[in-house]
Design a protein around this motif. Structure first.
Motif, PDB file in Angstrom:
ATOM      1  N   TYR A  23       0.824  -1.234   0.000  1.00 27.98           N
ATOM      2  CA  TYR A  23       0.000   0.000   0.000  1.00 27.98           C
ATOM      3  C   TYR A  23       0.849   1.272   0.000  1.00 27.98           C
ATOM      4  CZ  TYR A  23      -3.348  -3.454   1.640  1.00 27.98           C
ATOM      5  OH  TYR A  23      -4.098  -4.576   1.767  1.00 27.98           O
ATOM      6  N   ILE A  24       2.166   1.167   0.103  1.00 27.25           N
ATOM      7  CA  ILE A  24       2.992   2.368   0.292  1.00 27.25           C
ATOM      8  C   ILE A  24       3.963   2.586  -0.865  1.00 27.25           C
ATOM      9  CG2 ILE A  24       4.706   3.455   1.814  1.00 27.25           C
ATOM     10  CD1 ILE A  24       3.318   1.967   4.156  1.00 27.25           C
ATOM     11  N   THR A  25       4.724   1.548  -1.236  1.00 22.82           N
ATOM     12  CA  THR A  25       5.701   1.758  -2.321  1.00 22.82           C
ATOM     13  C   THR A  25       4.973   1.637  -3.668  1.00 22.82           C
ATOM     14  OG1 THR A  25       6.397  -0.552  -1.969  1.00 22.82           O
ATOM     15  CG2 THR A  25       7.847   1.150  -1.120  1.00 22.82           C
ATOM     16  N   PHE A 146      15.538  -9.736  13.177  1.00 23.91           N
ATOM     17  CA  PHE A 146      14.312  -9.695  13.991  1.00 23.91           C
ATOM     18  C   PHE A 146      13.843  -8.265  14.291  1.00 23.91           C
ATOM     19  CE2 PHE A 146      12.325 -10.729  18.301  1.00 23.91           C
ATOM     20  CZ  PHE A 146      11.178 -11.259  17.734  1.00 23.91           C
ATOM     21  N   GLU A 147      14.733  -7.282  14.168  1.00 22.36           N
ATOM     22  CA  GLU A 147      14.359  -5.881  14.433  1.00 22.36           C
ATOM     23  C   GLU A 147      13.444  -5.313  13.366  1.00 22.36           C
ATOM     24  OE1 GLU A 147      17.373  -7.200  14.139  1.00 22.36           O
ATOM     25  OE2 GLU A 147      18.918  -6.081  15.200  1.00 22.36           O
ATOM     26  N   ASN A 148      13.370  -6.032  12.227  1.00 25.36           N
ATOM     27  CA  ASN A 148      12.787  -5.405  11.027  1.00 25.36           C
ATOM     28  C   ASN A 148      11.288  -5.181  11.104  1.00 25.36           C
ATOM     29  OD1 ASN A 148      11.359  -7.119   8.487  1.00 25.36           O
ATOM     30  ND2 ASN A 148      12.095  -8.324  10.199  1.00 25.36           N
ATOM     31  N   GLY A 149      10.841  -4.195  10.302  1.00 26.75           N
ATOM     32  CA  GLY A 149       9.421  -3.931  10.161  1.00 26.75           C
ATOM     33  C   GLY A 149       8.817  -4.930   9.195  1.00 26.75           C
ATOM     34  N   GLY A 179      16.049  -2.884  11.068  1.00 26.99           N
ATOM     35  CA  GLY A 179      16.453  -1.929  12.094  1.00 26.99           C
ATOM     36  C   GLY A 179      17.454  -0.897  11.617  1.00 26.99           C
ATOM     37  N   ILE A 180      17.640  -0.775  10.302  1.00 28.73           N
ATOM     38  CA  ILE A 180      18.671   0.146   9.789  1.00 28.73           C
ATOM     39  C   ILE A 180      18.035   1.478   9.405  1.00 28.73           C
ATOM     40  CG2 ILE A 180      20.499   0.459   8.072  1.00 28.73           C
ATOM     41  CD1 ILE A 180      20.932  -1.950  10.018  1.00 28.73           C
ATOM     42  N   SER A 181      18.403   2.532  10.137  1.00 29.64           N
ATOM     43  CA  SER A 181      17.838   3.863   9.859  1.00 29.64           C
ATOM     44  C   SER A 181      18.906   4.938   9.734  1.00 29.64           C
ATOM     45  CB  SER A 181      16.908   4.295  10.991  1.00 29.64           C
ATOM     46  OG  SER A 181      15.876   3.387  11.168  1.00 29.64           O
ATOM     47  N   CYS A 287       6.333  -1.901  11.236  1.00 31.94           N
ATOM     48  CA  CYS A 287       7.313  -0.886  11.653  1.00 31.94           C
ATOM     49  C   CYS A 287       8.447  -1.573  12.401  1.00 31.94           C
ATOM     50  CB  CYS A 287       6.597   0.124  12.555  1.00 31.94           C
ATOM     51  SG  CYS A 287       7.684   1.419  13.174  1.00 31.94           S
ATOM     52  N   GLY A 288       9.684  -1.197  12.074  1.00 35.85           N
ATOM     53  CA  GLY A 288      10.842  -1.829  12.701  1.00 35.85           C
ATOM     54  C   GLY A 288      11.356  -1.042  13.899  1.00 35.85           C
ATOM     55  N   GLN A 289      12.244  -1.673  14.670  1.00 35.80           N
ATOM     56  CA  GLN A 289      12.767  -1.022  15.873  1.00 35.80           C
ATOM     57  C   GLN A 289      13.647   0.183  15.552  1.00 35.80           C
ATOM     58  OE1 GLN A 289      14.575  -4.436  17.847  1.00 35.80           O
ATOM     59  NE2 GLN A 289      12.767  -4.692  19.140  1.00 35.80           N
TER      60      GLN A 289
HETATM   61  C1  LIG Z   1       4.994  -0.533   6.364  1.00 32.60           C
HETATM   62  C2  LIG Z   1       5.762  -1.718   5.857  1.00 32.60           C
HETATM   63  C3  LIG Z   1       5.161  -2.598   4.940  1.00 32.60           C
HETATM   64  C4  LIG Z   1       5.877  -3.707   4.467  1.00 32.60           C
HETATM   65  N1  LIG Z   1       5.280  -4.531   3.529  1.00 32.60           N
HETATM   66  C5  LIG Z   1       5.996  -5.594   3.025  1.00 32.60           C
HETATM   67  C6  LIG Z   1       5.428  -6.431   2.020  1.00 32.60           C
HETATM   68  O1  LIG Z   1       4.287  -6.251   1.588  1.00 32.60           O
HETATM   69  N2  LIG Z   1       6.191  -7.462   1.556  1.00 32.60           N
HETATM   70  C7  LIG Z   1       7.471  -7.689   2.008  1.00 32.60           C
HETATM   71  O2  LIG Z   1       8.132  -8.613   1.551  1.00 32.60           O
HETATM   72  N3  LIG Z   1       8.014  -6.909   2.970  1.00 32.60           N
HETATM   73  C8  LIG Z   1       7.316  -5.868   3.467  1.00 32.60           C
HETATM   74  N4  LIG Z   1       7.886  -5.051   4.420  1.00 32.60           N
HETATM   75  C9  LIG Z   1       9.301  -5.292   4.835  1.00 32.60           C
HETATM   76  C10 LIG Z   1      10.284  -4.373   4.055  1.00 32.60           C
HETATM   77  O3  LIG Z   1      10.275  -4.662   2.683  1.00 32.60           O
HETATM   78  C11 LIG Z   1      11.727  -4.512   4.586  1.00 32.60           C
HETATM   79  O4  LIG Z   1      12.168  -5.837   4.463  1.00 32.60           O
HETATM   80  C12 LIG Z   1      11.809  -4.099   6.047  1.00 32.60           C
HETATM   81  O5  LIG Z   1      11.064  -2.916   6.242  1.00 32.60           O
HETATM   82  C13 LIG Z   1      13.264  -3.864   6.495  1.00 32.60           C
HETATM   83  O6  LIG Z   1      13.313  -3.606   7.866  1.00 32.60           O
HETATM   84  P1  LIG Z   1      13.209  -2.142   8.517  1.00 32.60           P
HETATM   85  O7  LIG Z   1      11.765  -1.757   8.429  1.00 32.60           O
HETATM   86  O8  LIG Z   1      13.652  -2.341   9.913  1.00 32.60           O
HETATM   87  O9  LIG Z   1      14.068  -1.232   7.717  1.00 32.60           O
HETATM   88  C14 LIG Z   1       7.188  -3.945   4.927  1.00 32.60           C
HETATM   89  C15 LIG Z   1       7.765  -3.080   5.860  1.00 32.60           C
HETATM   90  C16 LIG Z   1       7.083  -1.978   6.324  1.00 32.60           C
HETATM   91  C17 LIG Z   1       7.745  -1.064   7.325  1.00 32.60           C
END
Ligand SMILES: Cc1cc2nc3c(=O)[nH]c(=O)nc-3n(C[C@H](O)[C@H](O)[C@H](O)COP(=O)(O)O)c2cc1C
Length: 323
Positions: A23-25, A146-149, A179-181, A287-289
């Motif tokens: 829904y975002i990218t 594991f930190e990831n969103g 978790g990389i920002s 949302c990630g850490q």
């Molecule tokens: C709002 C949001 C939506 C996401 N939707 C998907 C998705 O539809 N498919 C997918 O493979 N990963 C999805 N991800 C994971 C991201 O592609 C990415 O792997 C992840 O955000 C990396 O970790 P970070 O958020 O800590 O940077 C989503 C992440 C976020 C934050």
């Protein structure tokens, strides 16, 4: 300048991958990431027909001549999708990079797309999956800790431990994340052997990110303690921003509620409403850490420039410490 096998393979300026975000990218945001010198990824699963998917790809191609990628979803879906339909369009429209993510290996996708010369990366959360996808022919592997969103998988390995383990286990280039920002964190990952860095959460707080300003303001205030991992009892763990809805889901999980009871709270249209209308009482937001380290909204181009500068400055500082 940050030059790695990933910048060469995908023909991008920075080794920064904008994670696919449902829904975002969208086409505009993916184009903005591409124009800024990173690799944006369009989530095919967002598009419910071949035509709307093709239109999105055409929109990207009309707005940028820089490379971009498409994600093919291998997660279990309430409404199953046919990736063959998306692959038809990917081939016809000349997409150059495809990312797969989900609960199974992408054998069928590799079999169809590799002969077309499309570069393939698969996103996963463990050494054994990374080895498997290398053995079946992906060009790069993406691993998120594991930190990831978003989906965290069931292994709960942190980015700091997962990335070097995968770098040691495979020969293909590794894209690391979770978790990389900040530029400091990017440098840490590159020192662990990652040749690309994937970021989702950091890109939520960019000017071009099409989420409602209420959501951006809430995210700006959020700390590293404001995320929670949901859906473990149903085998589909996701890290998301803590809201009243996620607290309700946690209560239901404690009561061992069946997934059918939870689904109405978190179904796709509810998450879309949160993102588009800024209604934090609707659905959930992955949302990630790393959210705790983001203190400003920037245009993507400026963000990437600042991240690269921070990588370079931090590297110099470390060089001075080491005697
Ligand atoms: C709002 C949001 C939506 C996401 N939707 C998907 C998705 O539809 N498919 C997918 O493979 N990963 C999805 N991800 C994971 C991201 O592609 C990415 O792997 C992840 O955000 C990396 O970790 P970070 O958020 O800590 O940077 C989503 C992440 C976020 C934050």
């Amino acid at each position: 300048m940050l030059k790695t096998r990933i910048t060469e393979m995908f023909n991008i300026k920075y080794p920064f991958i904008g994670g696919t975000m449902m829904y975002i990218t969208d086409a505009k945001f993916v184009s903005a990431i591409a124009e800024a010198g990173g690799l944006g990824i369009l989530p095919s699963a967002f598009y419910k027909s071949k035509n709307s998917f093709r239109d999105a790809i055409k929109e990207i191609k009309d707005s940028t001549d820089k490379p971009f990628a498409v994600n093919l979803n291998l997660f279990p879906m309430m409404q199953p999708i046919d990736n063959n339909e998306y692959m038809d369009v990917i081939i016809e429209e000349g997409v150059k990079v495809v990312e797969t993510s989900g609960h199974r290996a992408p054998d069928d996708i590799i079999a169809r797309l590799k002969p077309e010369g499309i570069k393939l990366t698969h996103k996963c959360v463990g050494v054994r999956y990374a080895r498997k996808v290398e053995s079946i022919g992906v060009d790069a592997v993406t691993v998120v800790g594991f930190e990831n969103g978003g989906a965290t998988g069931m292994l709960d390995i942190t980015t700091l431990c997962l990335v070097p383990a995968v770098v040691n286990a495979v020969k293909i280039p590794v894209i690391g994340g979770g978790g990389i920002s900040t530029g400091k964190a990017i440098l840490a990952l590159m020192s662990l052997g990652a040749e690309g860095v994937i970021m989702g959460t950091r890109l939520l707080l960019t000017e071009e990110c099409p989420i409602h300003k209420n959501v951006k303001n809430t995210l700006l205030e959020a700390k590293e303690t404001d995320t929670v991992v949901l859906f473990r009892p149903y085998g589909n763990t996701h890290r998301c921003l803590v809201t009243d809805v996620t607290k309700k889901v946690q209560e239901l999980e404690k009561e061992n509620a069946p997934f059918e009871k939870i689904y109405p709270l978190i179904e796709g249209p509810k998450n879309q409403k949160l993102v588009k209308e800024g209604d934090l009482g609707s659905g959930f937001l992955s949302c990630g850490q790393g959210i705790g380290q983001i203190d400003r909204i920037l245009p993507v181009k400026e963000l990437f420039k600042q991240l690269e500068e921070e990588v370079s400055n931090t590297s110099k500082r470390i060089g001075e410490i080491i005697q």
